[in-house]
Every structure is written in C-alpha cells, then in structure tokens.
Design a protein around this motif. Sequence first.
Motif, PDB file in Angstrom:
ATOM      1  N   GLY A   1      50.170  40.768  43.423  1.00 54.90           N
ATOM      2  CA  GLY A   1      50.128  41.849  42.451  1.00 54.90           C
ATOM      3  C   GLY A   1      49.763  43.142  43.151  1.00 54.90           C
ATOM      4  O   GLY A   1      49.744  43.204  44.387  1.00 54.90           O
ATOM      5  N   ASN A   2      49.467  44.157  42.367  1.00 54.54           N
ATOM      6  CA  ASN A   2      49.137  45.455  42.956  1.00 54.54           C
ATOM      7  C   ASN A   2      47.977  45.388  43.933  1.00 54.54           C
ATOM      8  O   ASN A   2      48.025  45.989  45.007  1.00 54.54           O
ATOM      9  CB  ASN A   2      48.805  46.468  41.858  1.00 54.54           C
ATOM     10  CG  ASN A   2      50.030  47.185  41.374  1.00 54.54           C
ATOM     11  OD1 ASN A   2      50.977  47.366  42.123  1.00 54.54           O
ATOM     12  ND2 ASN A   2      50.015  47.592  40.126  1.00 54.54           N
ATOM     13  N   LEU A   3      46.938  44.660  43.579  1.00 54.20           N
ATOM     14  CA  LEU A   3      45.777  44.596  44.470  1.00 54.20           C
ATOM     15  C   LEU A   3      46.133  43.919  45.787  1.00 54.20           C
ATOM     16  O   LEU A   3      45.730  44.368  46.858  1.00 54.20           O
ATOM     17  CB  LEU A   3      44.608  43.898  43.783  1.00 54.20           C
ATOM     18  CG  LEU A   3      44.102  44.585  42.507  1.00 54.20           C
ATOM     19  CD1 LEU A   3      42.974  43.781  41.873  1.00 54.20           C
ATOM     20  CD2 LEU A   3      43.679  46.021  42.779  1.00 54.20           C
ATOM     21  N   GLY A   4      46.913  42.853  45.716  1.00 55.28           N
ATOM     22  CA  GLY A   4      47.368  42.179  46.934  1.00 55.28           C
ATOM     23  C   GLY A   4      48.234  43.081  47.799  1.00 55.28           C
ATOM     24  O   GLY A   4      48.116  43.086  49.030  1.00 55.28           O
ATOM     25  N   ILE A   5      49.097  43.852  47.158  1.00 59.31           N
ATOM     26  CA  ILE A   5      49.952  44.811  47.883  1.00 59.31           C
ATOM     27  C   ILE A   5      49.082  45.840  48.594  1.00 59.31           C
ATOM     28  O   ILE A   5      49.284  46.145  49.772  1.00 59.31           O
ATOM     29  CB  ILE A   5      50.927  45.517  46.909  1.00 59.31           C
ATOM     30  CG1 ILE A   5      51.927  44.531  46.316  1.00 59.31           C
ATOM     31  CG2 ILE A   5      51.630  46.706  47.580  1.00 59.31           C
ATOM     32  CD1 ILE A   5      52.901  43.930  47.280  1.00 59.31           C
TER      33      ILE A   5
ATOM     34  N   ILE B   1      43.738  50.273  34.718  1.00 58.93           N
ATOM     35  CA  ILE B   1      43.814  48.928  35.299  1.00 58.93           C
ATOM     36  C   ILE B   1      42.383  48.415  35.370  1.00 58.93           C
ATOM     37  O   ILE B   1      41.504  49.085  35.920  1.00 58.93           O
ATOM     38  CB  ILE B   1      44.435  48.943  36.714  1.00 58.93           C
ATOM     39  CG1 ILE B   1      45.924  49.230  36.646  1.00 58.93           C
ATOM     40  CG2 ILE B   1      44.180  47.643  37.446  1.00 58.93           C
ATOM     41  CD1 ILE B   1      46.782  48.063  36.220  1.00 58.93           C
ATOM     42  N   ARG B   2      42.173  47.253  34.804  1.00 57.60           N
ATOM     43  CA  ARG B   2      40.825  46.672  34.816  1.00 57.60           C
ATOM     44  C   ARG B   2      40.609  45.900  36.109  1.00 57.60           C
ATOM     45  O   ARG B   2      41.341  44.967  36.416  1.00 57.60           O
ATOM     46  CB  ARG B   2      40.634  45.756  33.610  1.00 57.60           C
ATOM     47  CG  ARG B   2      40.406  46.547  32.337  1.00 57.60           C
ATOM     48  CD  ARG B   2      40.347  45.658  31.157  1.00 57.60           C
ATOM     49  NE  ARG B   2      41.735  45.586  30.671  1.00 57.60           N
ATOM     50  CZ  ARG B   2      42.213  44.670  29.894  1.00 57.60           C
ATOM     51  NH1 ARG B   2      41.458  43.701  29.470  1.00 57.60           N
ATOM     52  NH2 ARG B   2      43.460  44.688  29.513  1.00 57.60           N
ATOM     53  N   ILE B   3      39.614  46.329  36.842  1.00 58.37           N
ATOM     54  CA  ILE B   3      39.210  45.641  38.068  1.00 58.37           C
ATOM     55  C   ILE B   3      37.711  45.387  37.928  1.00 58.37           C
ATOM     56  O   ILE B   3      36.928  46.343  37.851  1.00 58.37           O
ATOM     57  CB  ILE B   3      39.492  46.487  39.337  1.00 58.37           C
ATOM     58  CG1 ILE B   3      40.968  46.886  39.411  1.00 58.37           C
ATOM     59  CG2 ILE B   3      39.059  45.729  40.593  1.00 58.37           C
ATOM     60  CD1 ILE B   3      41.288  47.875  40.525  1.00 58.37           C
ATOM     61  N   GLY B   4      37.331  44.125  37.873  1.00 59.10           N
ATOM     62  CA  GLY B   4      35.912  43.782  37.750  1.00 59.10           C
ATOM     63  C   GLY B   4      35.111  44.294  38.931  1.00 59.10           C
ATOM     64  O   GLY B   4      35.637  44.459  40.034  1.00 59.10           O
TER      65      GLY B   4
END
Length: 162
Positions: free
Chosen positions: A117-121, A146-149
């Motif tokens: 996903g975006n975070l992995g990219i 975008i929710r990022i804990g």
Amino acid sequence: MIVISDTTPLIYLMKIESLNILEKMYKEIIIPKAVDDELIINMDYQSEIDIIQNCRFLQTKIVKEDLSVALLQKQLKLDLGESEAIVLANNIDADLIIIDERKARRIAKDIGLNVTGNLGILVEAKQRGLVKELKPLLDKLIKNDIRIGKKLYQDILELVNE
C-alpha cells in the motif's frame, strides 16, 4: 515487473505530490478501466484529472472477467475499482498489487497476490534513496485524512532510521 494499482493509493500519492515515486520504482503501473474511470470521471478528483491524464507511466487495461468482478463486489462488498484491480492482478500474474483498503488487501493476499500500500511504497522509496525524508510525507498523508496509528507511525520512522 508487472504492477497493478487501485484508485486510493494513486489519489493519496498525488495529494502528497509523490506520484512520480511509482514511475521511478516500477517504470509502469497498470490500472483497470474502473480505476481509470474513477480517476477521470469522478468529480471528487477534479484537481487530480490533469495529473492523471499526463501520467505516461499509467496504462489502462480492460478487465474481461465480469463474473469474477461481480462476485467480489456483491459477495465480498468490494468496490468496482478494487474488484477489477484484484481480478486483473490475478489474471496477468502481476508481481505486485498496490491497494490500501484492509478488506481488499486481505482478499488479494488470500488468493496469493503480493500486496503493498502507500506506506509500503513510501518505505521502499526511502530505502532506495528516492525520498530524503519520510516523516514529512507521512504527516501530509495524515493531513489528507489517511489514518496512521501512532505505533505504526513510529515503527515506520524507526524502520527508515528517522
């Protein structure tokens, strides 16, 4: 490398002005027709239309397996873009599918697809030296809903030594 993308990752990479990362990493991204339609026709993405239409690295393919797409939509409650992206990735033996929605990611993994996903990219882009700092990009994602804990945010920064 064959890479398929759903709509959401493209939209959020545009919102943080980082869509070019995909071209640098993969040279070409294939999107199903439903994703292209969503990006070009959907009034929610008016500001992104010009960007999308000028992206030479995005290639659109028509998904011909209507039954598979319909089953994913009706039985598993995925949207059309996610459904077509998963069916297309499976049909052409894609090396990677970029998809952010949790349920769609789980389904793609369940059928044996390699998912990011975006975070992995963004993590991979940082590891390859394509972005200098990841924190400002994560902060922009958060500002764009975008929710990022907190733990994931910290884990990502730790992973890339920031």
